[in-house]
Design a protein around this motif. Structure first.
Motif, PDB file in Angstrom:
ATOM      1  N   ILE A 190      27.439  48.735  77.642  1.00  9.76           N
ATOM      2  CA  ILE A 190      27.077  48.450  76.252  1.00  9.76           C
ATOM      3  C   ILE A 190      27.260  46.956  76.023  1.00  9.76           C
ATOM      4  O   ILE A 190      28.344  46.410  76.265  1.00  9.76           O
ATOM      5  CB  ILE A 190      27.963  49.232  75.264  1.00  9.76           C
ATOM      6  N   GLU A 191      26.206  46.281  75.576  1.00 13.41           N
ATOM      7  CA  GLU A 191      26.295  44.858  75.275  1.00 13.41           C
ATOM      8  C   GLU A 191      25.938  44.631  73.818  1.00 13.41           C
ATOM      9  O   GLU A 191      24.996  45.229  73.287  1.00 13.41           O
ATOM     10  CB  GLU A 191      25.383  44.051  76.193  1.00 13.41           C
ATOM     11  N   ASN A 192      26.703  43.754  73.175  1.00 15.63           N
ATOM     12  CA  ASN A 192      26.469  43.485  71.759  1.00 15.63           C
ATOM     13  C   ASN A 192      27.091  42.139  71.424  1.00 15.63           C
ATOM     14  O   ASN A 192      27.697  41.488  72.263  1.00 15.63           O
ATOM     15  CB  ASN A 192      27.092  44.596  70.896  1.00 15.63           C
ATOM     16  N   LYS A 193      26.945  41.733  70.194  1.00 20.08           N
ATOM     17  CA  LYS A 193      27.598  40.541  69.674  1.00 20.08           C
ATOM     18  C   LYS A 193      28.432  40.939  68.468  1.00 20.08           C
ATOM     19  O   LYS A 193      28.003  41.787  67.671  1.00 20.08           O
ATOM     20  CB  LYS A 193      26.581  39.478  69.283  1.00 20.08           C
ATOM     21  N   ILE A 194      29.603  40.346  68.342  1.00 17.63           N
ATOM     22  CA  ILE A 194      30.444  40.629  67.180  1.00 17.63           C
ATOM     23  C   ILE A 194      30.944  39.314  66.584  1.00 17.63           C
ATOM     24  O   ILE A 194      30.937  38.271  67.241  1.00 17.63           O
ATOM     25  CB  ILE A 194      31.660  41.521  67.539  1.00 17.63           C
ATOM     26  N   THR A 195      31.338  39.378  65.334  1.00 17.62           N
ATOM     27  CA  THR A 195      32.027  38.276  64.674  1.00 17.62           C
ATOM     28  C   THR A 195      33.341  38.831  64.116  1.00 17.62           C
ATOM     29  O   THR A 195      33.649  40.012  64.272  1.00 17.62           O
ATOM     30  CB  THR A 195      31.187  37.681  63.533  1.00 17.62           C
ATOM     31  N   MET A 196      34.055  37.989  63.434  1.00 24.27           N
ATOM     32  CA  MET A 196      35.313  38.425  62.835  1.00 24.27           C
ATOM     33  C   MET A 196      35.089  39.581  61.856  1.00 24.27           C
ATOM     34  O   MET A 196      35.967  40.424  61.671  1.00 24.27           O
ATOM     35  CB  MET A 196      35.966  37.239  62.119  1.00 24.27           C
ATOM     36  N   GLU A 197      33.921  39.651  61.254  1.00 27.50           N
ATOM     37  CA  GLU A 197      33.630  40.715  60.285  1.00 27.50           C
ATOM     38  C   GLU A 197      33.577  42.094  60.952  1.00 27.50           C
ATOM     39  O   GLU A 197      33.726  43.115  60.278  1.00 27.50           O
ATOM     40  CB  GLU A 197      32.315  40.428  59.567  1.00 27.50           C
ATOM     41  N   ASP A 198      33.338  42.107  62.273  1.00 28.68           N
ATOM     42  CA  ASP A 198      33.273  43.381  62.989  1.00 28.68           C
ATOM     43  C   ASP A 198      34.648  43.852  63.463  1.00 28.68           C
ATOM     44  O   ASP A 198      34.778  44.969  63.977  1.00 28.68           O
ATOM     45  CB  ASP A 198      32.343  43.256  64.209  1.00 28.68           C
ATOM     46  N   ILE A 199      35.653  43.001  63.314  1.00 28.88           N
ATOM     47  CA  ILE A 199      37.005  43.379  63.725  1.00 28.88           C
ATOM     48  C   ILE A 199      37.689  44.064  62.553  1.00 28.88           C
ATOM     49  O   ILE A 199      37.988  43.453  61.529  1.00 28.88           O
ATOM     50  CB  ILE A 199      37.805  42.138  64.187  1.00 28.88           C
ATOM     51  N   THR A 200      37.889  45.368  62.689  1.00 30.03           N
ATOM     52  CA  THR A 200      38.470  46.141  61.589  1.00 30.03           C
ATOM     53  C   THR A 200      39.980  45.960  61.502  1.00 30.03           C
ATOM     54  O   THR A 200      40.571  46.187  60.445  1.00 30.03           O
ATOM     55  CB  THR A 200      38.151  47.633  61.771  1.00 30.03           C
ATOM     56  N   ARG A 201      40.581  45.553  62.611  1.00 29.01           N
ATOM     57  CA  ARG A 201      42.023  45.299  62.612  1.00 29.01           C
ATOM     58  C   ARG A 201      42.345  44.361  63.761  1.00 29.01           C
ATOM     59  O   ARG A 201      41.849  44.533  64.879  1.00 29.01           O
ATOM     60  CB  ARG A 201      42.809  46.609  62.782  1.00 29.01           C
TER      61      ARG A 201
END
Length: 416
Positions: free
Chosen positions: A138-149
């Motif tokens: 699985i490949e994706n991009k995340i930012t701080m907004e995607d970090i729930t904790r």
């Protein structure tokens, strides 16, 4: 012995009557022989900033829709490996992971967890690759907004003192204690520690710095969990924790060493002056704090001793770049060696700068002006003068976070 309680100091703070000093302010008054008396000081905010290898982040983040993979087996963030779990998050599309600040990218040893955490806090997109237990990628991009904790846990932070290193050997030595291989024949000295600003230097033996006490870690309110790993009475350190998502990226980041990427943090701790013993401990000065100097190859073999006055007094905390002296080298030695990537494309980014001093010692054309000092030592019966070429601690950041903590206490945003 004169005493007062934390409740009494908090009442004085609430009434706007408390006298609060940063460690830097307090030490300056001591050196001028104008220190406030026990009755005239309520709180001193102390700080330290430096490479703190025990830093880890516990993260939960979303990488896909529910049901796309059973659970993560391997996790990579910008190529930096993280440890999946401990919670498996079966079929949820989110991942629990533990990221070590000292973990290195599979693509570049000089890029690691410290640089990654800074980029996340700055709002950058991060590439995520998940190798799942059911054979999917699985490949994706995340930012701080995607970090729930996100939670930082430092297993060994705010260490009271360390050791300075030099290299008496004939050949260069690569080490975590130098940004590049340290040349031999006593050509330079590298050290860590913020001296008389450090919280643990000002509270011996832990009269107020105890488990459960509130602190600031990289600008976020956190707590002392207890003594850190490898802590001892002679060389104490702390285990600390705080919410990653509330941290200020200025105070945390990566630091390149001869053994790859490391991580630095900034910690500030308030010391309420509850009695005269605590007050007297705060009178310590840089010249009172011994700093052993050891062979970087032997590490535990002291060659001589110096002190933090010799490391810091009168020396510059930041370099100045003289563009007119720059020769526009095809390969810029400063850009290659800068531990925090603060110099790029002929621009010095003072927000990223750590004040380590490497630029002033590695530029071929002396385009950087910075007095980092030198130290006189006696080694094997010979008197030698060794330039200080690399600092792995930053008193400027330590001072800034101490001042932030002072203002938070004054504004009743931080309760003792």
């Amino acid at each position: 012995m004169k005493k007062r309680s934390v409740d009494q100091i908090n009442e004085r703070i609430d009434n706007g009557e408390a006298n609060i000093y940063t460690a830097e302010e307090f030490k300056k008054l001591i050196k001028k022989e104008d220190a406030p008396s026990f009755e005239e000081v309520d709180v001193v905010t102390c700080g330290t900033c430096g490479v703190m290898s025990g830093t880890a982040a516990i993260l939960n983040f979303i990488v896909s829709g529910p049901g796309e993979f059973i659970r993560a087996r391997e996790v990579y963030l910008n190529g930096v490996p993280a440890y999946a779990g401990p919670c498996p998050n079966e079929w949820l599309g989110s991942v629990d992971a533990i990221l070590h600040g000292t973990a290195h990218s599979i693509y570049d040893d000089n890029y690691g967890g410290g640089f990654l955490l800074k980029e996340l806090l700055e709002g950058h997109e991060i590439d995520v690759r998940i190798e799942s237990a059911d054979g999917k990628t699985i490949e994706n991009k995340i930012t701080m907004e995607d970090i729930t904790r996100g939670q930082i846990v430092g297993s060994r932070m705010a260490f009271k003192n360390y050791t300075a290193f030099t290299n008496p050997n004939n050949e260069a030595v690569s080490s975590i204690f130098a940004a590049v291989p340290l040349e031999g024949n006593l050509s330079g000295l590298t050290f860590s520690g913020c001296g008389d600003l450090n919280p643990l230097q000002n509270d011996i033996p832990h009269n107020v710095i105890k488990e459960g006490k509130k602190v600031l870690i990289n600008g976020a309110e956190g707590y002392i969990l207890g003594d850190g790993t490898r802590s001892s009475a002679e060389k104490p350190n702390l285990m600390l924790t705080a919410d990653l998502c509330k941290m200020d990226p200025y105070y945390i980041g990566g630091f390149k060493t001869g053994q790859g990427g490391e991580v630095y943090d900034t910690v500030a701790i308030p010391i309420p002056v509850l009695d005269e013993e605590i007050y007297n401990n705060l009178l310590i000065k840089d010249e009172d704090i011994d700093l052993p100097v050891a062979d970087i190859k032997g590490r535990h073999l002291p060659l001589d001793n110096t002190n933090y006055h010799e490391m810091w007094d009168g020396h510059d905390l930041r370099p100045q770049f003289d563009d007119s002296s720059c020769d526009r080298c095809d390969r810029c030695r400063v850009e290659e060696t800068c531990p925090t990537n603060a110099f790029k494309n002929l621009r010095l980014n003072l927000v990223y700068c750590f004040g380590c001093g490497m630029c002033a010692h590695h530029c071929r054309h002396d385009a950087f002006r910075m007095n980092t000092g030198d130290v006189d030592l006696e080694i094997d019966g010979d008197n030698v003068n060794i330039p200080i070429i690399c600092r792995q601690s930053d008193r400027l950041r330590a001072n800034k976070l101490s001042l932030k903590l002072k203002k938070m206490i004054e504004n009743k945003e931080f309760k003792l």
